[in-house]
Design a protein around this motif. Structure first.
Motif, short mmCIF file in Angstrom:
data_model
loop_
_atom_site.label_atom_id
_atom_site.label_comp_id
_atom_site.label_asym_id
_atom_site.label_seq_id
_atom_site.Cartn_x
_atom_site.Cartn_y
_atom_site.Cartn_z
N LYS A 106 3.09 -0.59 -8.04
CA LYS A 106 3.97 0.27 -7.25
C LYS A 106 4.98 1.02 -8.10
N SER A 107 5.16 0.63 -9.35
CA SER A 107 6.10 1.30 -10.25
C SER A 107 5.60 2.69 -10.69
N VAL A 108 4.30 2.96 -10.54
CA VAL A 108 3.72 4.23 -11.01
C VAL A 108 4.25 5.39 -10.18
N LYS A 109 4.82 6.38 -10.87
CA LYS A 109 5.38 7.57 -10.22
C LYS A 109 4.55 8.82 -10.51
N ASN A 110 3.73 8.76 -11.54
CA ASN A 110 2.95 9.94 -11.92
C ASN A 110 1.56 9.51 -12.40
N ILE A 111 0.54 10.11 -11.80
CA ILE A 111 -0.83 9.98 -12.30
C ILE A 111 -1.29 11.40 -12.56
N GLY A 112 -1.52 11.73 -13.84
CA GLY A 112 -1.92 13.07 -14.22
C GLY A 112 -3.26 13.47 -13.63
N GLU A 113 -3.47 14.76 -13.52
CA GLU A 113 -4.72 15.27 -12.98
C GLU A 113 -5.92 14.76 -13.76
N HIS A 114 -6.95 14.44 -13.02
CA HIS A 114 -8.23 14.00 -13.58
C HIS A 114 -8.12 12.74 -14.44
N SER A 115 -7.13 11.92 -14.18
CA SER A 115 -6.97 10.69 -14.97
C SER A 115 -8.19 9.79 -14.91
N PHE A 116 -8.93 9.88 -13.81
CA PHE A 116 -10.09 9.02 -13.62
C PHE A 116 -11.38 9.84 -13.50
N PHE A 117 -11.38 11.03 -14.07
CA PHE A 117 -12.52 11.93 -14.02
C PHE A 117 -13.76 11.25 -14.59
N GLY A 118 -14.88 11.36 -13.88
CA GLY A 118 -16.13 10.81 -14.37
C GLY A 118 -16.29 9.31 -14.20
N CYS A 119 -15.34 8.68 -13.51
CA CYS A 119 -15.48 7.26 -13.22
C CYS A 119 -16.43 7.14 -12.03
N GLU A 120 -17.60 6.65 -12.29
CA GLU A 120 -18.68 6.70 -11.30
C GLU A 120 -18.60 5.63 -10.23
N ARG A 121 -17.92 4.55 -10.48
CA ARG A 121 -17.78 3.51 -9.46
C ARG A 121 -16.44 2.81 -9.62
N TYR A 125 -7.37 -1.11 -6.85
CA TYR A 125 -6.68 -2.10 -6.05
C TYR A 125 -5.25 -1.61 -5.86
N GLU A 126 -4.90 -1.37 -4.61
CA GLU A 126 -3.63 -0.73 -4.34
C GLU A 126 -3.09 -1.28 -3.03
N SER A 127 -1.96 -1.91 -3.11
CA SER A 127 -1.38 -2.47 -1.89
C SER A 127 0.03 -1.96 -1.64
N SER A 128 0.49 -1.05 -2.48
CA SER A 128 1.88 -0.64 -2.40
C SER A 128 2.08 0.74 -1.79
N GLY A 129 1.02 1.46 -1.49
CA GLY A 129 1.16 2.77 -0.88
C GLY A 129 1.53 3.88 -1.85
N VAL A 130 1.34 3.68 -3.14
CA VAL A 130 1.75 4.68 -4.13
C VAL A 130 0.76 5.84 -4.27
N LEU A 131 -0.44 5.69 -3.78
CA LEU A 131 -1.47 6.68 -4.10
C LEU A 131 -1.41 7.97 -3.28
N GLY A 132 -0.73 7.98 -2.18
CA GLY A 132 -0.72 9.15 -1.31
C GLY A 132 -0.53 10.47 -2.02
N GLU A 133 0.58 10.64 -2.73
CA GLU A 133 0.85 11.91 -3.40
C GLU A 133 0.27 11.97 -4.82
N LEU A 134 -0.40 10.94 -5.25
CA LEU A 134 -0.91 10.89 -6.61
C LEU A 134 -2.42 11.09 -6.66
N GLU A 135 -3.02 11.55 -5.58
CA GLU A 135 -4.48 11.62 -5.50
C GLU A 135 -5.11 12.63 -6.45
N SER A 136 -4.36 13.57 -7.00
CA SER A 136 -4.97 14.52 -7.94
C SER A 136 -5.52 13.82 -9.18
N GLY A 137 -5.03 12.65 -9.47
CA GLY A 137 -5.53 11.88 -10.60
C GLY A 137 -6.93 11.35 -10.37
#
Length: 159
Positions: A106-121, A125-137
């Motif tokens: 939950k401490s993560v405030k920034n996930i850069g664009e395409h941080s997980f590009f090409g990750c096929e599977r 694991y996310e239980s803190s609700g941080v991903l909403g505005e960070l989905e561009s990663g």
């Protein structure tokens, strides 16, 4: 190996450090697991890139930043345990880590664009609700978000 007279760089367990940053982990190192030492605040640009042997990397809780393409093309990387104090994941950090499961603290405030590009599977694991505005990663990644409580003792299950 770094010569003793060098006050700028040092090595520990085969990895190269500059100040409080891990800047290089040898791609030829055949260890499958690595724990980043305490007092490291940053994982540098391309630090672990193209290591075909690593399967698990554990961050110390001192790390706050992961730089550009730090884990680029680590095809066998399955599990990354990020620091509970991590705030920034740069662009393209985990590009082509095809088997990855990662816990986003939950401490993560920034996930850069395409941080997980090409990750096929990718399993996130996310239980803190941080991903909403960070989905561009997660653009161009095939990922599943698993909402459950995870701590350092919880085993991550991957298909």
């Amino acid at each position: 190996e770094v010569v003793e007279e060098n006050n700028h760089f040092y090595s520990k367990d085969g990895a190269l450090f500059e100040g409080d940053a891990l800047i290089y982990y040898p791609a030829a190192d055949t260890d499958e697991t690595y724990k980043i030492p305490n007092d490291v605040l940053e994982v540098g640009v391309y630090a672990f890139s193209r290591n075909p042997y690593l399967k698990k990397v554990y961050f110390s809780n001192d790390i706050i930043t992961i730089k550009y393409r730090a884990f680029y093309d680590c095809k066998n990387l399955k599990e990354v345990r990020l620091s509970n104090n991590l705030t920034d994941i740069d662009e393209y950090v985990f590009v082509y880590c095809e088997k990855l499961a990662v816990v986003i603290p939950k401490s993560v405030k920034n996930i850069g664009e395409h941080s997980f590009f090409g990750c096929e599977r990718l399993y996130v694991y996310e239980s803190s609700g941080v991903l909403g505005e960070l989905e561009s990663g997660f653009l161009n990644a095939d990922y599943t978000i698993i909402n459950e409580q995870i701590d350092e003792t919880t085993s991550i299950q991957i298909d």
